[in-house]
Design a protein around this motif. Structure first.
Motif: not given
Lengths: 594, 308
Positions: A258-273
């Motif tokens: 489980r990983e918590s992320l905070t995302l701004k509008p229209d933004s993307s985050v890539t999470s490496v698993i």
């Protein structure tokens, strides 16, 4: 208020014919039988009294004919599809209604209904409130309706009910016929659809919050020289606000991540698993956020590949570059043999031939570095190479600094070959798939600076990855999926059997995202994830239309929707006719009518 | 099969048709016996007449002499005792004339058994008992007038003749009781018992005919016959009714209410005849042809009018 008849001439004809038939039937009614009685004195006296007293007796025959005529006229009228119309309804005439049934129409609105349900409601109101003689053509952006024949509003309503949201991605404005009719497009304006001019667009857009998975890939670990495969989850915030998101990964063997992320509008985050802890097989990736209006992109599936090493055999007289690069690959079991020791029957996954052309080619994929004897006039610069651009063997490979002194003679090239061309008309790199995969390098490693390039080990890793790549796709989109196996049985995530067809040795089925399909053929079993990873779906607020259209709109739902449909006059007429038939039956048996 | 008639002649039953068969004759014998038990001492054939005469066997009364009368009838002994001229009167002894009118119009030929056959059996039974009682029996077949008659017969030996007469009767024509009674009673007839066996479906009604009987001071016993289906006809929804006597056709649309009205009218017709008869002290009996005729005859006897 006036009575509309779809085909008044037909109805009139039917009514007249029915009345004529009734009149003829009464006219040709057989005469009553003659019965001899001892004396008709009492009967005559009775009839004289009855004739004086009963008006109904005189009207019995007329009453019977009247009931029959009313029944005939009502049924004839009902067959013409009559409708009572008010004056304002008569203004709405023919129309072509194009329904946007692209994936973002599944977005929930604040009222709890989807944009699609709102769109259907809008279309239904247009249809129901139209003139009875108006003709409608219902079309959609996913091509679910093929017919271009206009129908009555009731048929159009039926067609409207058959439409559904499509996630197959291939949305476009339908090709219209040349029809003099009002053109209405009902959409949320998110899908990039070119709408023709003179189109009246009705918006069902309403801002919504959504965070979804827009990309999910898995690395075998070969290219990155890592020891274990890793997953890459790209999460995108399509909302207009900052969103707190929890990315979860679950699968067999490993501890749920489980990983918590905070995302701004229209933004993307890539999470490496890191998938090392998980067993080989399917993994489930989810994103969770508050008030998510588009749950379809919140789930995705991937499959951790088998973690066995690939066996690569290099046949060479000696090549330090190749040997060094292959030795550095952790997931490759590497061996070097002399050209004399080559045996095509040896067990290996890939052969790499360095300036060696075997008489008997192996049955496994081959990477061939050809013998470069032809000296080019000048040193070849590959700064402006063309073709082969998107081929997996050149993924992440930069050839702008590549210089070549010697090239080989042009090898045999088939029609399906993908070729890297440099500044000369000699192929530099050929990738082809015949009975097996093969890559031919048309220049010498010693006669170029390729082994010294950072891209060289990447090229090798890409080539090995591509050659060992399964024919079965790692991911599929929604829609038609072709698997290169014959007569496979397919189960979805819930264990339900999926209907599939077999064509030319391939199994074809229809994938619904998100889902994880289990493919079984004999003892072999593998998985195919179908994910809805698409920016166009996740960015549900990228609309060209305003959001005021839905204010005040009330969806009736399943129970209330029928209220819009007016009671059919024809059914009322048929009901009255049935009642009259019952009345006639009753009065006949009571001898009130004849 | 032999039948012994009152003359002790053997009657060959092959000459008779099935109307008066052996069974029927046995029933007549039975009826005769029953009638004797019902009215003991009154079956000797001699009926007292109300008429008083100056001669006879049975003394009745005295009356005063009126000037001009035959003085031979004066009771002189009484004159000597009372000094009054008195005449002795005697009851006239007379046999009872019975006039049996049988309706032989076409309407009687209806039903199975037909009303006419039933009427003839009743008439035969009455004749038999009447002749056995030494009554003077007249048989008259009538339709639109007197069709056929067998003038007064008396004595047991006339039974066979009456049967033959009844056998020979046929139905035809319409009904007119007025003309029939007028035709019959226009010639001088003694007062007696008139038995009318009919369906009383007379276009001109029964009242005038009965008035005529009253005028002739006849005693009447009316036997009203009907077929069950005449009261409860089974008719289709719409029907042309053809009158068997007149040949007229009446178009009728049958409804339940019409059927109810018809039944009411039929019953009212019967009731009106009965009321008329009772008003005049006459006998009336109403029966359908399904009733065994011997039961009917006994019913007639019980009314006490036929047997005196």
């Amino acid at each position: 208020m006036s009575l509309f008849m779809a085909n008044p001439a037909l109805v009139t004809g039917l009514a007249v014919a029915s009345l004529l038939i009734i009149a003829i039937l009464y006219w040709i009614k057989p005469p009553p039988p003659t019965v001899v009685v001892s004396s008709s004195i009492l009967w005559a006296r009775l009839m004289r009294e009855r004739k004086r007293s009963s008006l109904l007796d005189k009207l019995r025959r007329l009453l019977s004919i009247l009931i029959a005529c009313i029944i005939a006229v009502f049924i004839a009228t009902a067959s013409g599809g009559p409708e009572l119309i008010s004056s304002e309804e008569s203004e709405i005439k023919d129309a072509t209604i194009v329904m946007d049934n692209s994936g973002t129409m599944a977005t929930l609105t604040r009222g709890g209904f989807t944009r699609w349900e709102h769109a259907v409601e809008v279309a239904r109101e247009i249809l129901v409130g139209s003139h009875p003689s108006a003709e409608f053509l219902i079309l959609d952006t996913s091509g679910q309706i093929v017919s271009r024949v206009a129908n009555t509003k009731w048929k159009a309503l039926e067609e409207l009910e058959k439409l559904s949201i499509s996630f197959e991605g291939n949305v476009q404005y339908p090709v219209l016929t040349d029809r003099d009719a009002r053109l209405v497009f009902i959409s949320d304006g998110v899908s990039p659809i070119a709408v023709p001019t003179m189109t009246e667009t009705i918006s069902v857009f309403e801002p919504a919050e959504n965070v979804g998975i827009t990309s999910l890939t898995i690395s075998s670990g070969l290219s990155e020289f890592a020891s274990a495969p890793r997953g890459f989850v790209q999460v995108t915030n399509g909302s207009l606000n900052v969103k707190e998101v929890v990315v979860g990964v679950s699968g067999l063997g490993g501890k749920n991540i489980r990983e918590s992320l905070t995302l701004k509008p229209d933004s993307s985050v890539t999470s490496v698993i890191d998938l090392e802890e998980f067993q080989d097989g399917p993994l489930r990736v989810s994103v969770t956020s508050v008030r998510d209006a588009f749950p379809k992109d919140d789930l995705a599936y991937m499959v951790k590949p088998l973690s066995s090493k690939s066996k690569v055999t290099l046949v060479t007289s000696g090549n330090v570059y190749l040997e060094s690069a292959l030795e550095a690959m952790s997931n490759v079991e590497f061996s070097v043999i002399e050209t004399e020791s080559y045996d095509p029957m040896d067990l290996t996954d890939i052969y790499i031939f360095d300036r060696f052309k075997p008489e008997i080619p192996p049955s496994v994929p081959t990477l061939e570095f050809l013998i470069a004897e032809q000296f080019s006039q000048d040193i070849v610069s590959v700064g402006s190479y063309r073709s082969l651009g998107d081929h997996p063997v050149l993924r992440g490979v930069t050839l702008s600094d590549l210089r070549i002194e010697k090239v080989s003679s042009p090898p045999f090239i088939t029609g399906d070959s993908e070729i890297l061309w440099g500044d000369i008309e000699t192929p530099l790199l050929i990738a082809q798939v015949l009975d097996k995969k093969s890559v031919q390098v048309g220049f010498s490693l010693e006669g170029s600076n390729f082994p010294l390039q950072p891209a060289f080990p990447i090229f090798l890793a890409n080539t090995i990855d591509w050659m060992l790549e399964s024919d079965v796709p790692a991911f599929v989109k929604q829609g038609r999926v072709v698997i290169p196996t014959d007569n496979a049985s397919i189960l979805d995530l819930d264990g339900n059997s999926v209907e599939a067809n077999v064509l030319d040795g391939h199994t074809i089925f229809h994938a619904i995202a998100p889902n994880l399909y289990s493919i079984r053929q004999g003892s072999d079993r593998f998985w195919i994830p179908a994910n809805l990873t698409n920016y166009n779906y996740t960015l549900v607020n990228k609309s060209r239309l305003n959001s005021g259209a839905l204010s005040g709109m009330v969806i009736k739902g399943d129970d209330g929707s029928n209220e819009l449909i007016k009671p059919n006059l024809w059914s009322l007429l048929v009901s009255i006719s049935l009642l009259l038939v019952a009345l006639e039956w009753f009065t006949y048996h009571r001898r009130i009518t004849v | 099969m032999k039948f012994q008639n009152p003359k002790n002649e053997h009657l060959d039953m092959e000459r008779a048709n099935t109307l008066f068969d052996d069974e029927f004759l046995k029933k007549l014998e039975y009826l005769n016996l029953i009638s004797k038990q019902m009215v003991p001492g009154h079956l000797h054939g001699e009926h007292r007449s109300k008429k008083k005469t100056n001669s006879g066997i049975e003394f009745s009364d005295y009356r005063e002499y009126v000037s001009g009368e035959d003085t031979r009838n004066v009771d002189w002994r009484t004159f000597l005792r009372l000094d009054k001229l008195l005449l002795r009167t005697f009851e006239e002894e007379a046999d009872l004339p019975i006039y049996i009118f049988i309706d032989s119009s076409a309407s009687m030929d209806y039903g199975n058994p037909s009303k006419f056959d039933y009427a003839r059996k009743i008439a035969a039974a009455m004749c038999y008992v009447g002749l056995m009682n030494q009554d003077r029996v007249n048989l008259i077949g009538f339709n639109s007038g007197v069709d056929k008659q067998l003038s007064a017969r008396r004595g047991k030996n006339q039974v066979w003749n009456t049967f033959q007469f009844l056998e020979a009767m046929r139905t035809r024509g319409s009904t007119s009781m007025v003309r029939s009674f007028k035709g019959f009673f226009s010639s001088r007839r003694r007062r007696g018992l008139v038995v009318v066996i009919s369906d009383f479906l007379d276009p001109s009604g029964f009242e005038r005919a009965f008035d005529m009987l009253r005028h002739y001071r006849q005693d009447l016993f009316a036997v009203h016959l009907y077929e069950t289906e005449e009261r409860e006809p089974k008719l289709p929804d719409e029907v042309l009714l053809k009158d068997s006597e007149l040949g007229t056709i009446e178009r009728v649309k049958i409804t339940p209410s019409l059927m109810d009205s018809y039944r009411e009218l039929f019953d009212a017709h019967s009731k009106s005849i009965e009321v008329y008869c009772k008003k005049n002290g006459w006998g009336y009996i109403n029966t359908s042809t399904v009733t065994p005729f011997e039961d009917l005859v006994l019913q007639v006897f019980r009314q006490g009018r036929f047997l005196k």
